[in-house]
Design a protein around this motif. Structure first.
Motif, PDB file in Angstrom:
ATOM      1  N   ARG A 174       1.101  -0.906   0.088  1.00 63.76           N
ATOM      2  CA  ARG A 174       0.382  -0.386  -0.538  1.00 63.76           C
ATOM      3  C   ARG A 174       1.334   1.143  -0.115  1.00 63.76           C
ATOM      4  NH1 ARG A 174      -5.449  -0.261   1.653  1.00 63.76           N
ATOM      5  NH2 ARG A 174      -6.314  -2.575   1.820  1.00 63.76           N
ATOM      6  N   MET A 175       1.846   1.196   1.106  1.00 63.12           N
ATOM      7  CA  MET A 175       3.237   2.283   0.898  1.00 63.12           C
ATOM      8  C   MET A 175       3.204   3.080  -0.598  1.00 63.12           C
ATOM      9  SD  MET A 175       6.017   3.065   3.056  1.00 63.12           S
ATOM     10  CE  MET A 175       6.985   2.032   2.672  1.00 63.12           C
ATOM     11  N   VAL A 231       2.481   2.259  -3.089  1.00 65.52           N
ATOM     12  CA  VAL A 231       1.325   2.154  -4.594  1.00 65.52           C
ATOM     13  C   VAL A 231       1.347   3.235  -4.320  1.00 65.52           C
ATOM     14  CG1 VAL A 231      -0.492   1.142  -5.216  1.00 65.52           C
ATOM     15  CG2 VAL A 231       1.309  -0.248  -4.962  1.00 65.52           C
ATOM     16  N   GLU A 232       0.741   3.920  -3.207  1.00 63.31           N
ATOM     17  CA  GLU A 232       0.420   4.778  -2.704  1.00 63.31           C
ATOM     18  C   GLU A 232       0.880   6.274  -3.497  1.00 63.31           C
ATOM     19  OE1 GLU A 232      -1.008   5.215   1.506  1.00 63.31           O
ATOM     20  OE2 GLU A 232      -2.627   3.705   0.876  1.00 63.31           O
ATOM     21  N   ARG A 233       2.552   6.225  -3.024  1.00 63.81           N
ATOM     22  CA  ARG A 233       3.505   6.931  -3.904  1.00 63.81           C
ATOM     23  C   ARG A 233       3.748   7.184  -5.238  1.00 63.81           C
ATOM     24  NH1 ARG A 233       7.780   7.320  -5.373  1.00 63.81           N
ATOM     25  NH2 ARG A 233       7.823   4.871  -6.238  1.00 63.81           N
ATOM     26  N   GLY A 246       1.563   6.122  -6.914  1.00 60.34           N
ATOM     27  CA  GLY A 246      -0.637   6.642  -7.690  1.00 60.34           C
ATOM     28  C   GLY A 246      -0.998   5.323  -8.202  1.00 60.34           C
ATOM     29  N   LEU A 247      -2.739   5.740  -8.279  1.00 59.65           N
ATOM     30  CA  LEU A 247      -2.506   4.713  -8.275  1.00 59.65           C
ATOM     31  C   LEU A 247      -4.583   5.036  -9.768  1.00 59.65           C
ATOM     32  CD1 LEU A 247      -3.747   1.028  -8.144  1.00 59.65           C
ATOM     33  CD2 LEU A 247      -5.161   1.587  -6.681  1.00 59.65           C
ATOM     34  N   HIS A 248      -4.214   5.897  -9.776  1.00 62.57           N
ATOM     35  CA  HIS A 248      -5.017   6.893 -11.261  1.00 62.57           C
ATOM     36  C   HIS A 248      -4.426   7.291 -12.106  1.00 62.57           C
ATOM     37  CE1 HIS A 248      -8.032   5.679  -7.265  1.00 62.57           C
ATOM     38  NE2 HIS A 248      -7.619   6.220  -7.303  1.00 62.57           N
ATOM     39  N   THR A 269      -8.035  -0.009  -7.932  1.00 61.31           N
ATOM     40  CA  THR A 269      -8.539  -0.314  -6.482  1.00 61.31           C
ATOM     41  C   THR A 269      -6.891  -0.949  -6.133  1.00 61.31           C
ATOM     42  OG1 THR A 269      -9.816  -1.559  -5.955  1.00 61.31           O
ATOM     43  CG2 THR A 269     -11.101   0.825  -6.308  1.00 61.31           C
ATOM     44  N   ILE A 270      -7.316  -0.576  -4.630  1.00 61.34           N
ATOM     45  CA  ILE A 270      -5.650  -1.161  -3.416  1.00 61.34           C
ATOM     46  C   ILE A 270      -6.640  -2.508  -3.443  1.00 61.34           C
ATOM     47  CG2 ILE A 270      -4.989  -1.480  -1.420  1.00 61.34           C
ATOM     48  CD1 ILE A 270      -3.043   0.223  -2.838  1.00 61.34           C
TER      49      ILE A 270
END
Length: 257
Positions: free
Chosen positions: A150-151, A153-155, A157-159, A170-171
């Motif tokens: 999660r860390m 991927v959030e760094r 970006g997922l969009h 989405t995650i």
């Protein structure tokens, strides 16, 4: 943003635009004042890393490429890694790519394209692997625990726009795909990063153990890279990953993580 970080960001941006960009366009993409962009360009020109073409566009010089090739040569990739990639490309008839782990991301470093077929997959020129929707990215993410996943991927970006229809949005969707990767031992994506292309990848570990130091993938048009074909390729892919894992012990290229 410091001047050094600004300069590096400018070089990374220009690597995506072989025809160059105007300083005004660089300023917009980097979200910096145009005056700052002009100063950074001038410093890079004086350093020999970029040049201004007659139409005013700023383009990368060959100096940066030469430095990269020199580093890859001394890292052992040419002698140790390229023959393994070439062999897998010849066996599969597809594009083979290698990425190495650098801290919390993956970087593309080498590839081999088979000449057996007239239908080629031409990848984007980004240096950093987009993790969520690529086989290489998912192969590495599968080695992380969910909190680490999660860390990173959030760094990143997922969009991201312009992805394929099967890209996770989405995650939770990503985690479902990662679970499949963990079950199979390799990642499979179909029309996720790009429409019309599919890929598979697996992690590379030094002598087969420990945390991954890189990933290796096979990619091609979806019409050829079916799930059945991927299952046939899987043993070759894993064998190549094992060879690269053995080679990793003697190359500093695989010590970046």
């Amino acid at each position: 943003m410091s001047s050094r970080i600004r300069a590096l960001g400018m070089l990374e941006t220009l690597a995506q635009y072989p025809n160059g960009l105007a300083p005004r366009e660089l300023a917009q993409l980097l979200k910096i004042p145009q005056a700052a962009a002009e100063r950074t360009v001038q410093g890079l020109v004086e350093g020999g890393f970029v040049f201004r073409s007659p139409d005013g566009a700023v383009r990368l010089s060959v100096k940066l490429a030469a430095l990269g090739l020199a580093y890859l040569g001394t890292s052992g990739i040419t002698d140790l890694v390229q023959p393994i990639l070439d062999d897998l490309a010849k066996r599969t008839g597809e594009l083979v790519r290698l990425a190495v782990v650098e801290s919390d991301h993956l970087t593309w470093v080498a590839k081999s394209q088979s000449a057996q077929s007239g239908l080629f997959y031409v990848p984007h020129t980004e240096t950093e692997v987009y993790l969520a929707a690529t086989a290489n990215g998912q192969a590495w993410l599968a080695s992380l625990d969910d909190a680490q996943l999660r860390m990173v991927v959030e760094r990143q970006g997922l969009h991201r726009p312009d992805l394929g229809p099967n890209a996770p949005r989405t995650i939770d969707q990503l985690l479902e795909q990662i679970e499949q990767t963990r079950r199979l031992g390799y990642a499979c994506v179909t029309e996720a990063y790009e429409v019309g292309t599919s890929a598979m990848a697996t992690a590379i570990r030094k002598r087969g153990v420990g945390h991954p130091v890189g990933t290796i993938s096979v990619a091609g048009p979806t019409i050829r890279m079916t799930r059945e074909r991927m299952a046939e390729i899987a043993p070759w892919l894993q064998a190549s990953a094992n060879e690269l894992g053995a080679a990793a012990a003697s190359s500093p290229l695989f010590s970046l993580h």
